[in-house]
Design a protein around this motif. Structure first.
Motif, PDB file in Angstrom:
ATOM      1  N   GLN A 248      -1.951  23.410 -45.511  1.00  7.16           N
ATOM      2  CA  GLN A 248      -0.560  23.538 -45.924  1.00  7.16           C
ATOM      3  C   GLN A 248      -0.468  23.571 -47.440  1.00  7.16           C
ATOM      4  OE1 GLN A 248       1.938  20.550 -44.236  1.00  7.16           O
ATOM      5  NE2 GLN A 248       1.427  21.047 -42.119  1.00  7.16           N
TER       6      GLN A 248
ATOM      7  N   ARG B  17      -5.190  19.138 -46.490  1.00  6.79           N
ATOM      8  CA  ARG B  17      -3.753  19.059 -46.215  1.00  6.79           C
ATOM      9  C   ARG B  17      -3.409  19.806 -44.942  1.00  6.79           C
ATOM     10  NH1 ARG B  17      -3.353  20.232 -51.846  1.00  6.79           N
ATOM     11  NH2 ARG B  17      -2.871  22.402 -51.332  1.00  6.79           N
TER      12      ARG B  17
ATOM     13  N   CYS C  45      -8.423   8.804 -49.807  1.00  2.41           N
ATOM     14  CA  CYS C  45      -7.004   8.597 -49.541  1.00  2.41           C
ATOM     15  C   CYS C  45      -6.640   7.145 -49.300  1.00  2.41           C
ATOM     16  CB  CYS C  45      -6.559   9.462 -48.376  1.00  2.41           C
ATOM     17  SG  CYS C  45      -6.710  11.190 -48.742  1.00  2.41           S
TER      18      CYS C  45
ATOM     19  N   ARG D   6       0.110  11.853 -52.656  1.00  4.42           N
ATOM     20  CA  ARG D   6      -0.673  13.072 -52.456  1.00  4.42           C
ATOM     21  C   ARG D   6      -0.476  14.027 -53.621  1.00  4.42           C
ATOM     22  NH1 ARG D   6       1.449  17.091 -48.038  1.00  4.42           N
ATOM     23  NH2 ARG D   6       2.975  17.292 -49.716  1.00  4.42           N
TER      24      ARG D   6
ATOM     25  N   CYS E 231      -3.748  15.391 -55.383  1.00  7.27           N
ATOM     26  CA  CYS E 231      -4.062  16.822 -55.374  1.00  7.27           C
ATOM     27  C   CYS E 231      -4.013  17.403 -56.783  1.00  7.27           C
ATOM     28  CB  CYS E 231      -3.095  17.567 -54.455  1.00  7.27           C
ATOM     29  SG  CYS E 231      -3.292  17.169 -52.705  1.00  7.27           S
TER      30      CYS E 231
ATOM     31  N   CYS F 259      -6.190  11.835 -45.132  1.00  6.93           N
ATOM     32  CA  CYS F 259      -5.428  13.034 -45.429  1.00  6.93           C
ATOM     33  C   CYS F 259      -5.716  14.067 -44.374  1.00  6.93           C
ATOM     34  CB  CYS F 259      -5.688  13.604 -46.801  1.00  6.93           C
ATOM     35  SG  CYS F 259      -7.221  13.363 -47.534  1.00  6.93           S
TER      36      CYS F 259
ATOM     37  N   ALA G  72       1.605  22.501 -50.979  1.00  8.37           N
ATOM     38  CA  ALA G  72       2.246  21.244 -51.381  1.00  8.37           C
ATOM     39  C   ALA G  72       2.657  21.321 -52.837  1.00  8.37           C
ATOM     40  CB  ALA G  72       1.290  20.073 -51.162  1.00  8.37           C
TER      41      ALA G  72
ATOM     42  N   TRP H 233       0.304  11.654 -44.408  1.00  6.93           N
ATOM     43  CA  TRP H 233       1.310  12.348 -45.214  1.00  6.93           C
ATOM     44  C   TRP H 233       2.180  13.264 -44.364  1.00  6.93           C
ATOM     45  CZ3 TRP H 233       0.248  17.447 -44.593  1.00  6.93           C
ATOM     46  CH2 TRP H 233      -1.068  17.790 -44.325  1.00  6.93           C
ATOM     47  N   LYS H 234       1.824  13.489 -43.108  1.00  7.43           N
ATOM     48  CA  LYS H 234       2.681  14.260 -42.211  1.00  7.43           C
ATOM     49  C   LYS H 234       3.792  13.390 -41.632  1.00  7.43           C
ATOM     50  CE  LYS H 234      -0.857  17.586 -40.758  1.00  7.43           C
ATOM     51  NZ  LYS H 234      -1.596  18.116 -39.592  1.00  7.43           N
TER      52      LYS H 234
ATOM     53  N   GLY I 212       4.944  11.569 -50.092  1.00  8.77           N
ATOM     54  CA  GLY I 212       4.104  12.655 -50.582  1.00  8.77           C
ATOM     55  C   GLY I 212       3.787  12.562 -52.061  1.00  8.77           C
TER      56      GLY I 212
END
Length: 406
Positions: A75, A72, A351, A20, A24, A357, A77, A373-374, A17
């Motif tokens: 979600q 995302r 990404c 990301r 982000c 992403c 982050a 990223w999950k 992560g």
């Protein structure tokens, strides 16, 4: 240009992560400083400036909690703070590059008459925003603006062939910009002793960026009569590939000489993706023999006499264990991208090569997959190389758990 592999992060003991978090943070920094539309300038290669700044800090960088975002999966982050020095530098670079890109599109005639004027205004607005942003971190951006403006003049001279322009002259503006941006990460991290080495690394990174773009666009530019630095200087593809390899080696030497606190993250986010880029370019110009693997991990793993063997870049894989037919047998019909993918493409946030992403469908198997990223489960060796954007784009390097092109 840089596509960090989530499985490489696991190899180095890094939270996947983190990439990301920097991306982000950059996106939100552009929004907070320059408005929502500026988020379209998010440049995933510019994230490296935030990474390099943090990699030189003695103490861990601070993180802030970002709100929900469609890219995302709605979600929250923990991301790099929008006002952190590294993010400010990365957003400055993104605005500069975005401004230059818009002007190039207009100059090349890629924009319609209706879109031309708004693009020019946006380019000017982003350039002015870059100046304001640079002032916050004591970064003199004017030499970079001047050298970017000179690019069009150099290309015009090269196109006319009078006087003769060398390939080094054509790549110099990009190399200079990247050199100064890399060097300033040392100033922001209060590690001035690293500035010279990072300047060298940045110069070669800029050269790689320019040459790789020229190699990738060579056929298309030739077919449409567009300017290409290789064509303009009479440089062969094989020769340009050797220059890329040379710069890659020099960049690595410079980073070894620099005193970085967080080496594994730099290896994961910069050196490994550069290795993959050089390998892909080599395959494209015929300097590296392509290796096409099976689609499923179970078929690819631990085969007697073959299995997940490591092959160094440039080595040749032969035999009938990996027939080229696998490229087509497992590819589903063409589909339209989902809402998440379309949004990512529109915003220009790419990404790892296929807007990953967002949740996506693997073109290799047709299987619906979560965003990388999950916690991407590498069901085939190309899942974490290009997010299945091109089945079979693997080098079987053995550096990561799935043998992907990382």
């Amino acid at each position: 240009m840089l596509r960090p592999c989530a499985h490489g992060a696991e190899k180095y003991g890094i939270d996947a992560g983190e990439w990301r978090a920097h991306m982000c943070g950059l996106c939100l920094g552009l929004r907070d400083g320059h408005g929502q539309l500026a988020r379209a300038a998010t440049n995933t290669d510019a994230i490296l400036l935030s990474v390099l700044t943090e990699a030189q800090l003695a103490s861990p960088a601070t993180r802030t909690t970002a709100g929900r975002c469609p890219l995302r999966g709605m979600q929250r982050a923990d991301v790099a703070a929008a006002d952190s020095p590294g993010v400010l530098l990365a957003s400055t670079a993104s605005l500069l590059l975005g401004s230059a890109k818009l002007r190039d599109h207009v100059a090349d005639g890629d924009a319609s008459r209706l879109a031309g004027r708004p693009m020019v205004r946006m380019s000017t607005r982003w350039a002015d925003g870059a100046r304001r942003q640079a002032a916050l971190i004591d970064f003199d951006v004017e030499p970079l603006v001047a050298v970017i403006d000179s690019q069009q003049l150099v290309e015009s001279r090269a196109a006319s062939a009078e006087p003769t322009v060398t390939l080094d002259e054509l790549t110099a503006p990009t190399a200079l910009c990247a050199a100064e941006l890399f060097a300033h990460t040392a100033i922001l991290a209060n590690r001035p002793e690293n500035a010279d080495q990072l300047r060298t690394a940045g110069r070669h990174f800029g050269r790689i960026a320019h040459l790789s773009d020229a190699i990738a666009d060579y056929d298309d530019d030739t077919a449409h009569g567009r300017f290409n630095p290789l064509t303009a200087t009479g440089t062969a593809l094989a020769e340009s590939y050797e220059l890329v390899r040379e710069s890659d080696a020099e960049l690595r030497r410079a980073l070894v000489a620099a005193r970085l606190v967080d080496v594994p993250t730099v290896r994961w986010m910069l050196l490994d993706p550069l290795h993959a880029l050089v390998h892909r370019l080599g395959k494209g110009v015929g300097a590296v023999s392509a290796h096409v693997c099976n689609t499923t991990r179970t078929d690819h793993a631990h085969r007697p006499g073959n299995g997940r063997r490591a092959a160094s870049p440039g080595s040749e894989t032969t035999g009938g264990d990996h027939p080229r037919a696998h490229r087509t047998n497992h590819r589903p019909p063409t589909r339209r991208p989902g809402v998440g993918e379309a949004l990512a493409l529109v915003l220009g946030v790419y990404c790892t090569g296929y807007a990953c992403c967002a949740d996506h469908t693997s073109p290799c198997t047709g299987e619906r997959k979560d965003a990388w990223w999950k916690g991407c489960d590498c069901g085939s060796c190309c899942d974490c190389a290009d997010c299945c954007s091109s089945c079979g784009d693997c080098c079987s390097c053995g550096d990561c758990g799935c043998g992907c092109d990382c």
